[in-house]
Design a protein around this motif. Structure first.
Motif, PDB file in Angstrom:
ATOM      1  N   ILE A  25      33.423  39.500  42.519  1.00  0.00           N
ATOM      2  CA  ILE A  25      33.451  38.549  41.410  1.00  0.00           C
ATOM      3  C   ILE A  25      33.803  37.182  41.961  1.00  0.00           C
ATOM      4  CG2 ILE A  25      34.544  37.939  39.201  1.00  0.00           C
ATOM      5  CD1 ILE A  25      35.180  40.911  38.815  1.00  0.00           C
ATOM      6  N   ALA A  29      33.719  46.010  43.183  1.00  0.00           N
ATOM      7  CA  ALA A  29      32.981  44.920  42.550  1.00  0.00           C
ATOM      8  C   ALA A  29      33.308  43.620  43.263  1.00  0.00           C
ATOM      9  CB  ALA A  29      33.363  44.807  41.075  1.00  0.00           C
ATOM     10  N   ARG A  42      35.539  38.325  31.295  1.00  0.00           N
ATOM     11  CA  ARG A  42      35.035  39.626  30.836  1.00  0.00           C
ATOM     12  C   ARG A  42      34.770  40.550  32.021  1.00  0.00           C
ATOM     13  NH1 ARG A  42      31.879  36.406  27.443  1.00  0.00           N
ATOM     14  NH2 ARG A  42      30.009  36.794  28.691  1.00  0.00           N
ATOM     15  N   ARG A  43      34.216  39.991  33.095  1.00  0.00           N
ATOM     16  CA  ARG A  43      33.922  40.806  34.279  1.00  0.00           C
ATOM     17  C   ARG A  43      35.211  41.282  34.950  1.00  0.00           C
ATOM     18  NH1 ARG A  43      29.105  36.616  36.154  1.00  0.00           N
ATOM     19  NH2 ARG A  43      27.761  37.110  34.370  1.00  0.00           N
TER      20      ARG A  43
END
Length: 553
Positions: free
Chosen positions: A442, A440, A456-457
């Motif tokens: 971010i 991921a 939250r991510r």
């Protein structure tokens, strides 16, 4: 330089530098290598003294329109000298490309390039002919030529002025123009040929019909920018043999175009009463003029339309992480072929080696992304070729989303996204293979995204055991976010989880620090850093982070 290029070296230092170029390489016997390949390649990069190179190529020269480009790189790798074929052969561009890849200074001795003047014979968007040498000399001597632009075609700002009584003249027209001393003709891409052809029509019959109609109308073939036809005919050999870009339209779209000579027979056969006229007008855009109505022979039809203005194009260009070697060929071409280059100042500077005197360059400070996108769309809407440049990839925390979000305000602008190598991938390559499995990305910047959403991510990615690439980890104003992210990740990851902080990936001052999640110093990252967080299976092998995908030895 998009064609075939060969590099030739004779010393070990030259051989080592040649390995940094994306070209075929020959070592030793330089004279033989050049002589054997002279007619088969588009350019040479010779790791030789200019005197030696001159003696090798001099007997082979036939004319600037036929000779390959020749660039010399000195033994110390300090200079890339455009020796033969500056504009016509592409040596100036090749020297700039080689200079960027080898961190050498391009040396261009053509008058326009060395003085920062517009080169008429390589002006983007035009085909130049006529007395280029005389007019260029006048411009270099400070005498602005008279400019005749009856079609009001957009020009670089430096060409829009000129004394009314000047001896030298630049004419912008899509009409045929007899050569005259002191006159340069710039042919714009203002014409569209609409064509139709019977199945199996001989290519020469369609090409001959088009040539005849252009001649009879006094129009210049070089101004025919594209061919338009029925969508099912775009792959027809006769249409493709015209050697121009082909655009196809569905019968429904063609039926909606009012034309002077519709045909019931054509409507019965293909579902529209006009192919050639309707396609030409549709492709030429709003306010187009049909300058040659439909003409036909036994197997083909042709019509020609004139555009009222150029078709605006916006290319949103990813320049990659910084190193010229990691710029894609498509990105280089998009910037070189643009008329306007827009971007955040440091990103424009990152492609400075691609900029030419004809470019109009618009720099803006950080934080003005919406303004940049609006500028780019407005310039393209006015018929300009625009490159909106970004670092990395334009779709990853960059300008593509901003510009496309505003594109509804410029419906006639053609938009292309030109991808680039993003920071996560460049940093991962420098650190090893930390993104070898699912990962991921971010951004820790809370200027546009609330911190609770970022948190939250982070938690979700940590729980899912993704490898994570953290963008925008630290700045002068944002000093606490990276440490906060580290503490959140430690709630779900072992303290020994591998981490790499990569700063200025791919650039000359690249720094790579491999550590662990518990030992990572947030102050070691900056605005040009990317922080890579490993998974539960990531290991450090020989100093490099490796996240296995599951393959077994």
């Amino acid at each position: 330089m998009s064609g075939r290029v060969v590099s030739v070296s004779i010393t070990e230092a030259g051989r080592a530098r040649a390995r940094g170029l994306p070209f075929e390489h020959v070592h030793g016997a330089a004279a033989v290598a050049v002589r054997e390949r002279w007619r088969a390649v588009d350019g040479f990069v010779l790791f030789l003294a200019t005197g030696a190179a001159v003696r090798i190529v001099a007997p082979l020269l036939a004319g600037k329109g036929r000779d390959p480009a020749v660039v010399c790189v000195d033994e110390g790798g300090r200079y890339a000298v455009a020796l033969v074929g500056g504009h016509a052969g592409g040596a100036n561009l090749l020297a700039q490309q080689v200079g960027g890849l080898l961190d050498a200074e391009p040396v261009l001795t053509t008058g326009t390039d060395s003085t920062g003047s517009i080169a008429l014979d390589s002006l983007t968007g035009f085909v130049a002919c006529g007395d280029i040498a005389t007019v260029t000399t006048a411009m270099l001597d400070g005498r602005a030529p008279r400019v005749v632009n009856e079609q009001d075609w957009p020009l670089p700002p430096d060409l829009t002025a000129g004394a009314a009584d000047a001896s030298e003249c630049i004419v912008i027209t899509d009409c045929s123009h007899a050569p005259r001393p002191g006159v340069v003709v710039l042919h714009p891409p203002s014409l569209v040929a609409g064509v139709g052809a019977s199945t199996g029509a001989p290519p020469e019959d369609l090409a001959g019909l088009l040539d005849d109609e252009l001649h009879h109308a006094g129009l210049e073939p070089a101004s025919v920018a594209e061919v338009a036809t029925l969508d099912r005919k775009t792959t027809d050999p006769a249409v493709r043999a015209l050697g121009r870009p082909v655009r196809g339209f569905a019968a429904e779209a063609l039926r909606a175009v009012a034309v002077p000579t519709p045909s019931a027979v054509v409507a019965e056969a293909v579902g529209t009463p006009s192919v050639a006229e309707a396609a030409a007008l549709l492709a030429a855009g709003a306010d187009a003029e049909l300058v040659v109505p439909k003409r036909a022979n036994a197997v083909a039809t042709v019509a020609i339309a004139r555009r009222a203005r150029p078709p605006g194009r916006l290319r949103i260009v990813g320049l990659g992480p910084g190193a010229p070697a990691l710029r894609t060929a498509a990105a280089v071409a998009a910037v070189r072929h643009a008329q306007v280059v827009i971007g955040y100042g440091p990103y424009v500077d990152a492609c400075a080696d691609l900029l030419q005197p004809h470019h109009e360059v618009l720099r803006s400070p950080i934080g003005e992304e919406v303004l940049r996108a609006k500028q780019a769309l407005a310039e393209a809407g006015g018929g300009r070729e625009v490159a909106l440049v970004c670092s990395g990839d334009p779709g990853v925390y960059a300008m593509a989303a901003v510009a496309l979000g505003l594109a509804a305000d410029a419906p006639d602008v053609e938009i292309e996204i030109v991808p680039g190598v993003t920071a996560a991938l460049a940093s991962a390559a420098a650190a090893g293979a930390p993104l070898g499995h699912d990962f991921a990305t971010i951004s820790l910047s809370d200027l546009l995204t609330p911190w609770d959403a970022i948190e939250r991510r982070l938690r979700a990615a940590a729980v899912a055991d993704f490898a994570i690439a953290l963008y925008n980890p630290h700045s002068e104003r944002r000093t606490w976010q990276l440490d906060a992210a580290r503490r959140i990740l430690l709630e779900h990851r072992p303290p020994a989880t591998s981490v790499a902080v990569v700063t200025d990936a791919s650039r000359a001052d690249e720094q790579i620090h491999v550590t662990t999640l518990t030992d990572m110093d947030p102050a070691s990252a900056g605005m040009t850093s990317c922080v890579l967080i490993g998974t539960s299976s990531t290991r450090v092998v020989g100093g490099r982070m490796v996240t296995p995908r599951g393959y077994r030895p």
